[in-house]
Design a protein around this motif. Structure first.
Motif: not given
Length: 158
Positions: A67-74, A93-104, A130-135
């Motif tokens: 799966v390809r997940v887009k977070h900002s431009s990465i 995705l918490t490791g590569p993005t640095g976001l907590h799973h509840q904030d995604q 799939i697109v990942l955005i911060e909540d």
């Protein structure tokens, strides 16, 4: 003549079940066990092979998809089980993005997907995007909860 047939029929049935118990062998090659354990007599008098409840389950693991997940431009390429939930993907995705799973928030086909929803049921396939955005709202809630817990611990320690 009718009574004689009634007496013969149960004896014939007993003979048939005894014959299969002694002469019928297992075809599974499990040490030549008698087939008596593999046959059962149904209430209607029909002799049938016993079903193994595990035989319906397929032991082949579900395929792994990419799966390809887009977070900002990465773009992050994640290998995951095709029957996983979106929550499991968030945790990966918490490791590569640095976001907590509840904030995604995960968006697939322009819809936000629940963490408990299964990816295969939503139609996610190999090489899906799939697109990942911060909540920010859930991020603030989590930070407030952490502060509240820290204050409670401070009160308990005093």
């Amino acid at each position: 003549m009718d009574n004689r047939w009634q007496l013969v029929q149960p004896k014939m049935m007993r003979m048939k079940t005894e014959a299969t118990a002694t002469h019928g062998r297992s075809t599974s090659g499990g040490g030549g066990e008698p087939a008596a354990r593999e046959w059962e007599l149904r209430p209607g008098g029909m002799l049938v092979q016993k079903r193994n409840p595990d035989s319906d389950r397929i032991s082949i693991p579900p395929p792994t998809i990419r799966v390809r997940v887009k977070h900002s431009s990465i773009y992050h390429e994640i290998h995951i089980n095709s029957q996983a939930t979106f929550g499991e993907l968030k945790k990966m995705l918490t490791g590569p993005t640095g976001l907590h799973h509840q904030d995604q928030k995960l968006l697939y086909k322009d819809k936000e997907r629940d963490s408990k929803a299964f990816m295969d049921m939503a139609g996610v396939k190999d090489k899906s995007k799939i697109v990942l955005i911060e909540d920010p709202i859930s991020q603030e809630k989590r930070l407030l909860e952490m502060r509240k817990n820290a204050k409670m611990e401070k009160i308990v320690l005093i």
